[in-house]
Design a protein around this motif. Structure first.
Motif, mmCIF file in Angstrom:
data_model
loop_
_atom_site.group_PDB
_atom_site.id
_atom_site.type_symbol
_atom_site.label_atom_id
_atom_site.label_comp_id
_atom_site.label_asym_id
_atom_site.label_seq_id
_atom_site.Cartn_x
_atom_site.Cartn_y
_atom_site.Cartn_z
ATOM 1 N N VAL A 23 0.825 -1.203 0.000
ATOM 2 C CA VAL A 23 0.000 0.000 0.000
ATOM 3 C C VAL A 23 0.862 1.258 0.000
ATOM 4 N N MET A 24 1.899 1.280 0.812
ATOM 5 C CA MET A 24 2.784 2.442 0.870
ATOM 6 C C MET A 24 3.493 2.668 -0.467
ATOM 7 N N LEU A 25 3.945 1.585 -1.085
ATOM 8 C CA LEU A 25 4.642 1.716 -2.369
ATOM 9 C C LEU A 25 3.687 2.180 -3.466
ATOM 10 N N TRP A 26 2.474 1.673 -3.477
ATOM 11 C CA TRP A 26 1.502 2.134 -4.473
ATOM 12 C C TRP A 26 1.126 3.601 -4.234
ATOM 13 N N SER A 27 1.117 4.014 -2.981
ATOM 14 C CA SER A 27 0.745 5.389 -2.666
ATOM 15 C C SER A 27 1.766 6.392 -3.170
ATOM 16 N N VAL A 28 3.027 5.990 -3.237
ATOM 17 C CA VAL A 28 4.079 6.910 -3.659
ATOM 18 C C VAL A 28 4.219 6.951 -5.179
ATOM 19 N N ALA A 29 3.516 6.078 -5.903
ATOM 20 C CA ALA A 29 3.628 6.015 -7.366
ATOM 21 C C ALA A 29 3.286 7.345 -8.046
ATOM 22 N N PRO A 30 2.177 8.033 -7.690
ATOM 23 C CA PRO A 30 1.898 9.306 -8.363
ATOM 24 C C PRO A 30 2.997 10.344 -8.154
ATOM 25 N N LEU A 31 3.580 10.393 -6.967
ATOM 26 C CA LEU A 31 4.649 11.355 -6.700
ATOM 27 C C LEU A 31 5.890 11.022 -7.530
ATOM 28 N N LEU A 32 6.245 9.745 -7.619
ATOM 29 C CA LEU A 32 7.397 9.352 -8.433
ATOM 30 C C LEU A 32 7.140 9.658 -9.911
ATOM 31 N N ALA A 100 -2.415 15.829 -11.178
ATOM 32 C CA ALA A 100 -1.931 14.515 -10.777
ATOM 33 C C ALA A 100 -2.838 13.841 -9.756
ATOM 34 N N ALA A 101 -3.246 14.575 -8.717
ATOM 35 C CA ALA A 101 -4.046 13.972 -7.654
ATOM 36 C C ALA A 101 -5.393 13.482 -8.170
ATOM 37 N N GLU A 102 -6.035 14.295 -9.017
ATOM 38 C CA GLU A 102 -7.329 13.909 -9.554
ATOM 39 C C GLU A 102 -7.211 12.698 -10.471
ATOM 40 N N ALA A 103 -6.193 12.692 -11.338
ATOM 41 C CA ALA A 103 -5.998 11.561 -12.244
ATOM 42 C C ALA A 103 -5.710 10.283 -11.459
ATOM 43 N N ALA A 104 -4.893 10.392 -10.395
ATOM 44 C CA ALA A 104 -4.574 9.218 -9.587
ATOM 45 C C ALA A 104 -5.824 8.662 -8.915
ATOM 46 N N LEU A 105 -6.678 9.543 -8.404
ATOM 47 C CA LEU A 105 -7.900 9.079 -7.748
ATOM 48 C C LEU A 105 -8.812 8.330 -8.719
ATOM 49 N N ALA A 261 -3.013 10.976 -2.410
ATOM 50 C CA ALA A 261 -3.386 12.392 -2.459
ATOM 51 C C ALA A 261 -2.654 13.191 -1.383
ATOM 52 N N LEU A 262 -2.508 12.616 -0.196
ATOM 53 C CA LEU A 262 -1.818 13.305 0.898
ATOM 54 C C LEU A 262 -0.348 13.552 0.551
ATOM 55 N N LEU A 263 0.315 12.554 -0.030
ATOM 56 C CA LEU A 263 1.722 12.717 -0.393
ATOM 57 C C LEU A 263 1.896 13.784 -1.462
ATOM 58 N N VAL A 265 -0.003 16.399 -1.932
ATOM 59 C CA VAL A 265 -0.211 17.715 -1.289
ATOM 60 C C VAL A 265 1.004 18.104 -0.464
ATOM 61 N N LEU A 266 1.543 17.165 0.330
ATOM 62 C CA LEU A 266 2.708 17.460 1.160
ATOM 63 C C LEU A 266 3.933 17.808 0.323
ATOM 64 N N ALA A 267 4.040 17.213 -0.859
ATOM 65 C CA ALA A 267 5.180 17.487 -1.737
ATOM 66 C C ALA A 267 4.997 18.773 -2.533
ATOM 67 N N GLY A 268 3.847 19.393 -2.421
ATOM 68 C CA GLY A 268 3.598 20.634 -3.147
ATOM 69 C C GLY A 268 3.188 20.436 -4.589
ATOM 70 N N VAL A 269 2.945 19.197 -5.006
ATOM 71 C CA VAL A 269 2.531 18.932 -6.376
ATOM 72 C C VAL A 269 1.067 19.318 -6.578
ATOM 73 N N SER A 270 0.240 19.050 -5.580
ATOM 74 C CA SER A 270 -1.182 19.400 -5.627
ATOM 75 C C SER A 270 -1.497 20.383 -4.507
ATOM 76 N N VAL A 271 -2.485 21.213 -4.765
ATOM 77 C CA VAL A 271 -2.924 22.197 -3.778
ATOM 78 C C VAL A 271 -4.059 21.603 -2.954
ATOM 79 N N PHE A 272 -3.987 21.788 -1.639
ATOM 80 C CA PHE A 272 -5.026 21.222 -0.770
ATOM 81 C C PHE A 272 -6.351 21.907 -1.046
#
Length: 292
Positions: A23-32, A100-105, A261-263, A265-272
């Motif tokens: 789960v953690m590895l899949w969650s980081v996929a959009p950021l990578l 990115a966040a919307e497409a990932a969701l 989505a949280l990652l 936002v924290l990385a500054g790629v998406s706006v909260f």
């Protein structure tokens, strides 16, 4: 990203830990994927699948595919690699064209699609709970898309959202084939990824004209995508579902949209925005409802 069901329960703690790794590895996929934006999508797909094939080599063992009917041989050696290429490349391209966040969701609605496809193939009908879950999950996507539609259009983002949905459909169909196949697909995963890598490389040469090795951060992100979300995560997920309770382990995967989505936002790629966590929560609730 495919379910493997097993009634054997050896160590619940072991299976849960393995599932959390996946789960953690899949969650980081959009950021990578965002870090590798400089690389063309098809080249990034080929690099990811090559690294994934190398990471999943421990799973490889001999499977007598030739004993299957011809249609299954074609499905295994041609259909599955094409679905993998379609899922990964559509995901990467969709994240370039849409936020990115919307497409990932939207891509992470694939478990709902898998449940609907699985039920329809087994029973010839859909359960009310599954349909309700699908409606809840896709209402989360609608929350993200509705403001743009009301403001007069989507622009280029519409194609990105469509490709993200295509990626979800590819993963759902891949998972369904893995469920109904007369042979286990997990031992074939390294070879399937290598075939998919070859297809992506040829597509890159035809469509993009050249194939150049990514550099710096993009190279690291591409390799990390293959080793992590499409490599180690696959192995961990297989072990989790093979030695754990499928219903418990499977429910953990529904946390991926929220963490992803949280990652971002924290990385500054998406706006909260309030719509993002609300949509993620609806996707998770819809998946849980559909899988009951």
């Amino acid at each position: 990203m495919y379910p493997v069901h097993s009634p054997v329960v050896i160590s619940p703690r072991y299976s849960v830990c393995a599932a959390l790794v996946a789960v953690m590895l899949w969650s980081v996929a959009p950021l990578l994927a965002e870090l590798a934006r400089e690389t063309s999508p098809l080249q990034l797909t080929a690099l990811t699948l090559l690294a994934g094939a190398l990471a999943t080599l421990p799973l490889s063992r001999r499977v007598n595919v030739a004993a299957c009917r011809p249609r299954w041989q074609v499905s295994v050696w041609l259909g599955l690699p094409l679905l993998i290429v379609g899922a990964v490349s559509s995901y990467y391209i969709g994240m370039r064209l849409a936020p990115a966040a919307e497409a990932a969701l939207i891509t992470y609605t694939w478990p709902v699609l898998f449940v609907l496809l699985s039920q329809w193939s087994r029973f010839g009908r859909l359960h009310i709970a599954s349909v309700t879950g699908a409606l809840i999950a896709f209402s989360g996507a609608a929350i993200l898309l509705l403001p743009q539609a009301l403001n007069g259009g989507f622009g280029g983002a519409a194609s990105g959202y469509g490709l993200a949905l295509l990626a979800a459909c590819c993963w759902a169909l891949y998972s369904w084939l893995g469920q109904v196949a007369p042979i286990p697909l997990t031992p074939l995963l390294p070879r399937l990824l290598m075939i998919a890598c070859a297809v992506a490389t040829c597509a890159s040469l035809i469509v993009e004209g050249t194939f150049t090795m990514p550099q710096g951060e993009a190279l690291f992100a591409g390799i990390a995508l293959g080793l992590g979300p499409y490599g180690i995560a696959m192995v961990a997920w297989d072990k989790a579902l093979r030695f754990g309770q499928a219903s418990l382990v499977g429910s953990l995967a529904y946390g991926v949209p929220i963490l992803a989505a949280l990652l971002l936002v924290l990385a500054g790629v998406s706006v909260f925005d309030w719509r993002l966590p609300t949509a993620a929560l609806l996707v998770v609730v819809g998946c849980l409802k559909a899988s009951r």
